[in-house]
Design a protein around this motif. Sequence first.
Motif, PDB file in Angstrom:
ATOM      1  N   UNK A  17      72.600 -24.655 -16.569  1.00 34.62           N
ATOM      2  CA  UNK A  17      73.168 -25.267 -15.480  1.00 34.62           C
ATOM      3  C   UNK A  17      74.470 -25.247 -14.730  1.00 34.62           C
ATOM      4  N   UNK A  18      75.139 -24.700 -15.733  1.00 29.54           N
ATOM      5  CA  UNK A  18      76.354 -24.242 -15.179  1.00 29.54           C
ATOM      6  C   UNK A  18      76.782 -23.192 -14.360  1.00 29.54           C
ATOM      7  N   UNK A  19      75.583 -22.560 -14.195  1.00 33.36           N
ATOM      8  CA  UNK A  19      75.537 -21.319 -13.103  1.00 33.36           C
ATOM      9  C   UNK A  19      74.875 -21.709 -11.850  1.00 33.36           C
ATOM     10  N   UNK A  20      74.665 -22.816 -11.779  1.00 37.23           N
ATOM     11  CA  UNK A  20      74.017 -23.425 -10.225  1.00 37.23           C
ATOM     12  C   UNK A  20      74.709 -23.071  -9.354  1.00 37.23           C
ATOM     13  N   UNK A  21      76.088 -23.157  -9.140  1.00 40.73           N
ATOM     14  CA  UNK A  21      76.808 -22.630  -8.052  1.00 40.73           C
ATOM     15  C   UNK A  21      76.739 -21.284  -7.885  1.00 40.73           C
ATOM     16  N   UNK A  22      76.869 -20.471  -8.885  1.00 37.71           N
ATOM     17  CA  UNK A  22      76.840 -18.997  -8.661  1.00 37.71           C
ATOM     18  C   UNK A  22      75.190 -18.649  -8.225  1.00 37.71           C
ATOM     19  N   UNK A  23      74.202 -19.188  -8.580  1.00 41.52           N
ATOM     20  CA  UNK A  23      72.873 -18.843  -8.093  1.00 41.52           C
ATOM     21  C   UNK A  23      72.801 -19.160  -6.736  1.00 41.52           C
ATOM     22  N   UNK A  24      73.216 -20.389  -6.307  1.00 42.69           N
ATOM     23  CA  UNK A  24      73.034 -21.144  -4.986  1.00 42.69           C
ATOM     24  C   UNK A  24      73.906 -19.920  -4.036  1.00 42.69           C
ATOM     25  N   UNK A  25      75.377 -19.479  -4.431  1.00 40.52           N
ATOM     26  CA  UNK A  25      76.104 -18.460  -3.561  1.00 40.52           C
ATOM     27  C   UNK A  25      75.247 -17.345  -3.479  1.00 40.52           C
ATOM     28  N   UNK A  26      74.538 -16.682  -4.590  1.00 41.92           N
ATOM     29  CA  UNK A  26      74.123 -15.414  -4.551  1.00 41.92           C
ATOM     30  C   UNK A  26      72.641 -15.547  -3.736  1.00 41.92           C
ATOM     31  N   UNK A  27      71.912 -16.558  -3.835  1.00 44.68           N
ATOM     32  CA  UNK A  27      70.554 -16.724  -2.840  1.00 44.68           C
ATOM     33  C   UNK A  27      71.139 -16.871  -1.389  1.00 44.68           C
ATOM     34  N   UNK A  28      72.196 -17.466  -1.205  1.00 49.55           N
ATOM     35  CA  UNK A  28      72.673 -17.494   0.224  1.00 49.55           C
ATOM     36  C   UNK A  28      72.970 -16.216   0.907  1.00 49.55           C
ATOM     37  N   UNK A  29      73.327 -15.068   0.057  1.00 52.82           N
ATOM     38  CA  UNK A  29      73.963 -14.161   0.502  1.00 52.82           C
ATOM     39  C   UNK A  29      72.853 -12.930   0.472  1.00 52.82           C
ATOM     40  N   UNK A  30      72.041 -12.952  -0.671  1.00 46.53           N
ATOM     41  CA  UNK A  30      71.104 -12.010  -0.964  1.00 46.53           C
ATOM     42  C   UNK A  30      69.591 -12.490  -0.989  1.00 46.53           C
ATOM     43  N   UNK A  31      68.648 -11.654  -0.933  1.00 42.76           N
ATOM     44  CA  UNK A  31      67.475 -12.123  -1.073  1.00 42.76           C
ATOM     45  C   UNK A  31      67.126 -11.782  -2.508  1.00 42.76           C
ATOM     46  N   UNK A  32      67.100 -12.893  -3.169  1.00 42.03           N
ATOM     47  CA  UNK A  32      67.487 -13.033  -4.751  1.00 42.03           C
ATOM     48  C   UNK A  32      66.237 -13.347  -5.697  1.00 42.03           C
ATOM     49  N   UNK A  33      66.048 -12.528  -6.527  1.00 45.12           N
ATOM     50  CA  UNK A  33      65.031 -12.570  -7.696  1.00 45.12           C
ATOM     51  C   UNK A  33      65.839 -12.977  -9.011  1.00 45.12           C
ATOM     52  N   UNK A  34      65.351 -13.959  -9.693  1.00 40.56           N
ATOM     53  CA  UNK A  34      66.371 -14.087 -10.928  1.00 40.56           C
ATOM     54  C   UNK A  34      65.273 -13.892 -11.952  1.00 40.56           C
ATOM     55  N   UNK A  50      65.535 -22.886  -9.468  1.00 38.93           N
ATOM     56  CA  UNK A  50      66.123 -22.557  -8.220  1.00 38.93           C
ATOM     57  C   UNK A  50      65.177 -22.451  -7.073  1.00 38.93           C
ATOM     58  N   UNK A  51      65.200 -23.327  -6.005  1.00 34.66           N
ATOM     59  CA  UNK A  51      64.322 -23.425  -5.048  1.00 34.66           C
ATOM     60  C   UNK A  51      64.603 -22.091  -3.992  1.00 34.66           C
ATOM     61  N   UNK A  52      65.611 -21.497  -3.997  1.00 31.91           N
ATOM     62  CA  UNK A  52      66.054 -20.519  -2.946  1.00 31.91           C
ATOM     63  C   UNK A  52      66.014 -19.070  -3.436  1.00 31.91           C
ATOM     64  N   UNK A  53      65.265 -19.197  -4.685  1.00 35.12           N
ATOM     65  CA  UNK A  53      65.215 -17.657  -5.547  1.00 35.12           C
ATOM     66  C   UNK A  53      63.915 -17.405  -6.255  1.00 35.12           C
ATOM     67  N   UNK A  54      63.482 -16.478  -6.360  1.00 33.91           N
ATOM     68  CA  UNK A  54      62.236 -16.278  -7.085  1.00 33.91           C
ATOM     69  C   UNK A  54      62.743 -15.990  -8.549  1.00 33.91           C
ATOM     70  N   UNK A  55      62.053 -16.874  -9.217  1.00 36.09           N
ATOM     71  CA  UNK A  55      62.431 -16.749 -10.708  1.00 36.09           C
ATOM     72  C   UNK A  55      61.155 -16.276 -11.583  1.00 36.09           C
ATOM     73  N   UNK A  56      61.640 -15.238 -12.328  1.00 34.43           N
ATOM     74  CA  UNK A  56      60.479 -14.746 -13.033  1.00 34.43           C
ATOM     75  C   UNK A  56      60.811 -14.653 -14.775  1.00 34.43           C
ATOM     76  N   UNK A  57      59.914 -15.260 -15.377  1.00 32.37           N
ATOM     77  CA  UNK A  57      60.371 -15.380 -17.007  1.00 32.37           C
ATOM     78  C   UNK A  57      60.437 -14.157 -17.584  1.00 32.37           C
TER      79      UNK A  57
END
Length: 364
Positions: A17-34, A50-57
């Motif tokens: 959860x402490x990476x939430x801000x990093x993920x939010x900024x990455x997904x705002x600036x890139x087409x992000x897959x996690x 993350x709603x704004x990124x595609x997440x793959x297990x």
Amino acid sequence: MSAKKRSALYIQPLLASYRAELVEKLSRNFSLTILCGNSAANSGFRTIASESAKVIEAPMKPLLGGRLLWQHNVRVTLRQEKPELVLACANIRDLTYWWLLFWARRNGVKVFSHGQGLYSKRHIGGLIAWLYRTAARLSHRYVCYTELSHQTMLAAGCPPEKLAVADNAIRFSVDAADIQKTGTEQGVLFVGRLREECHLEQLIDAVARVRTRHPDAVLHVVGSGELEAEYRARFDHSWVIFHGAVYDDARILEISRDCRVGCYPGNAGLSVVHYFALRLPPLVHGDMPAHMGPEPSYVQDGVNGVIFSRDLKAEGIATALEKIWDMPTEEYLSMSTLAFSQYMQLNTPSLGNKMVAILQENHH
């Protein structure tokens, strides 16, 4: 029309959860897959969706009894997603990471390695230094968690032009910006998992010692874990207040109002940033390589916190607490203010903004 975002892949063992801000900024600036593992259940970290990124297990598999690791789905995802850049957790023991570095070099993909450097190595042997130098050379950039991490990478002979620093920090939803300390608070705050090696018993022993001279001193324990029930049973004192698992920043801020310092008696990591955010000078031990992360290097003894001797255990912690309790009010208030300034400095710009700036440099 806005320019098409570049595609980026973010690889993590788990998404805390402490990476939430990093993920939010990455997904705002890139087409992000996690790509991330699902091992958070036992890690003590809450995970984020993350709603704004595609997440793959991408589960982590231990090899050789956990000495090495392999992360599933990395190869197949790279071939399917064809990202232009990859931000990867730089774990030297993860064979997938090494595979990624060589694959990316061959395929012209920029890999940004994100790591702690060699802060935890007491002696940097030839092989270890060579591995870190190789990782830095194969990476487009090796992004260090802290300046201490950066210094250890330079000491190992890594090329300086390959290194960058993005201070590892957390931006809390609320902090002590509008709260002033008085210097008369009687509480000591512990925030963390109640597990082996947290050494809460040493902190309780230390507070008991302080109470002989300062009978109003109390300890607030925020956190849960496998040892919670045992600790509650063992330390059933009116002056040890167990709050259990609290994830709400506002509630933790409320508890911290009655506290003068924050202490992590065991091996600390990001918890020091939380104490800074609450205007609490952190108390941590001075054996830097033993800590969970390089973040305790943010603590400057006598300036924004206090360093105690790990070898002296409870006695060392008690000495540090006495030092704070005996301090002239102005001196304590200055330390509290500098603790909060350190939090603000670490978050200006935020980790997410620093990381985006590093990923976007040289790209126009």
